[in-house]
Motif scaffolding. Sequence first.
Motif, PDB file in Angstrom:
ATOM      1  N   HIS A   7       0.822  -1.206   0.000  1.00 17.80           N
ATOM      2  CA  HIS A   7       0.000   0.000   0.000  1.00 17.80           C
ATOM      3  C   HIS A   7       0.861   1.262   0.000  1.00 17.80           C
ATOM      4  CE1 HIS A   7      -3.717  -2.226   0.516  1.00 17.80           C
ATOM      5  NE2 HIS A   7      -3.134  -2.914   1.476  1.00 17.80           N
ATOM      6  N   GLY A   8       1.802   1.319  -0.890  1.00 16.23           N
ATOM      7  CA  GLY A   8       2.578   2.537  -1.048  1.00 16.23           C
ATOM      8  C   GLY A   8       3.602   2.755   0.042  1.00 16.23           C
ATOM      9  N   SER A   9       3.805   4.013   0.413  1.00 15.29           N
ATOM     10  CA  SER A   9       4.877   4.355   1.340  1.00 15.29           C
ATOM     11  C   SER A   9       4.529   5.608   2.135  1.00 15.29           C
ATOM     12  CB  SER A   9       6.191   4.569   0.579  1.00 15.29           C
ATOM     13  OG  SER A   9       6.026   5.589  -0.383  1.00 15.29           O
ATOM     14  N   VAL A  10       5.280   5.828   3.210  1.00 17.44           N
ATOM     15  CA  VAL A  10       5.130   7.025   4.033  1.00 17.44           C
ATOM     16  C   VAL A  10       6.500   7.647   4.259  1.00 17.44           C
ATOM     17  CG1 VAL A  10       3.069   6.199   5.223  1.00 17.44           C
ATOM     18  CG2 VAL A  10       5.318   5.748   6.209  1.00 17.44           C
ATOM     19  N   VAL A  11       6.518   8.956   4.448  1.00 15.36           N
ATOM     20  CA  VAL A  11       7.711   9.692   4.885  1.00 15.36           C
ATOM     21  C   VAL A  11       7.329  10.402   6.166  1.00 15.36           C
ATOM     22  CG1 VAL A  11       9.322  11.549   4.361  1.00 15.36           C
ATOM     23  CG2 VAL A  11       8.596   9.977   2.559  1.00 15.36           C
ATOM     24  N   GLU A  12       8.146  10.217   7.207  1.00 15.89           N
ATOM     25  CA  GLU A  12       7.754  10.703   8.529  1.00 15.89           C
ATOM     26  C   GLU A  12       8.937  11.314   9.273  1.00 15.89           C
ATOM     27  OE1 GLU A  12       4.782   8.499  11.239  1.00 15.89           O
ATOM     28  OE2 GLU A  12       6.747   8.030  12.087  1.00 15.89           O
ATOM     29  N   PRO A  13       9.051  12.622   9.348  1.00 17.58           N
ATOM     30  CA  PRO A  13      10.041  13.248  10.223  1.00 17.58           C
ATOM     31  C   PRO A  13       9.529  13.294  11.663  1.00 17.58           C
ATOM     32  CG  PRO A  13       8.893  14.919   8.960  1.00 17.58           C
ATOM     33  CD  PRO A  13       8.349  13.600   8.493  1.00 17.58           C
ATOM     34  N   GLU A  14      10.434  13.113  12.605  1.00 14.85           N
ATOM     35  CA  GLU A  14      10.051  13.102  14.027  1.00 14.85           C
ATOM     36  C   GLU A  14      11.138  13.774  14.859  1.00 14.85           C
ATOM     37  OE1 GLU A  14       9.317   9.908  17.703  1.00 14.85           O
ATOM     38  OE2 GLU A  14       9.640   9.202  15.657  1.00 14.85           O
TER      39      GLU A  14
END
Length: 284
Positions: A161-168
């Motif tokens: 199901h695609g991808s995510v980009v997550e800065p934290e």
Amino acid sequence: MRRLPRVFTSLLLLSTTLSHAQQADAPPVKIEATPSGKPLWEIGVGGVAVNGPDYPAAGTRHARIAPVPIFVYRGERLRVDEDGVRSRLFAGGRLELDLSGAAAFNARDNDARRGMPGLDYLFELGPQLRWRLPLQDGQQLSAHLKARAVFSTDGRGIDRHGSVVEPELRWQRRGWPDSESQVQLSVVSTWASESLHDYFYQVDPRYATAQRPAYDASSGYFGSGVRAWWSRRIATDTVLSLGASLNNHAGAANRASPLFERSSTASFAAALIWTPWKSEQRVP
């Protein structure tokens, strides 16, 4: 991949804090070790309880309880520990590159999605760039940039199901408010590909109703959240963790979807971890 063991899915479920689709890094279930280091491996069992929205911006929430097998491994390159499932690729001073994972519960009984396919268990895998800044009194500030592929499973097969980009941005302190405790606060923002937004927010014409018109989802901003965790060793082999997440989806790419019901949500989680079996070998 289509025969991924269910035990691996169970291990990844421990990492939920119910932020975007109840996904997040693993709760800090281990407290800082004695000067002699930590065991190379630990085995035990745990229980995880969560209460939160069925998916990001959902108007329906449920409580879920799941027993999970616990396996901790602290190898030089591969680690399965309080920071998730990681494979260290590079470490230079304060900068590290590794692999990380996260997971989410399924959603099968949701009013807004009635008549549509249910949402399966989700898990994410991908690289993470991390920068650490040690502070005084057991404190640490760290910045994380994660890029993960997203998969779903019903226990019989796996779909992408695609991808995510997550800065934290994360702050944590060990040994506070007492020597057996640890606290952690973080601020997270998430962007996702169209495929993952489709999974949550798209309404195909065949599922459209008078109250739920057809909708074509698009990629973009998912939402942001503030997460908090507290952990305490309550016995030699037992750790209790409590967590909360406040999520805001204002300005999200698919707020016009009929499946997008709430701009703000709150989630809560608890984990009780018991690891009586440990290796005699210790690692730093």
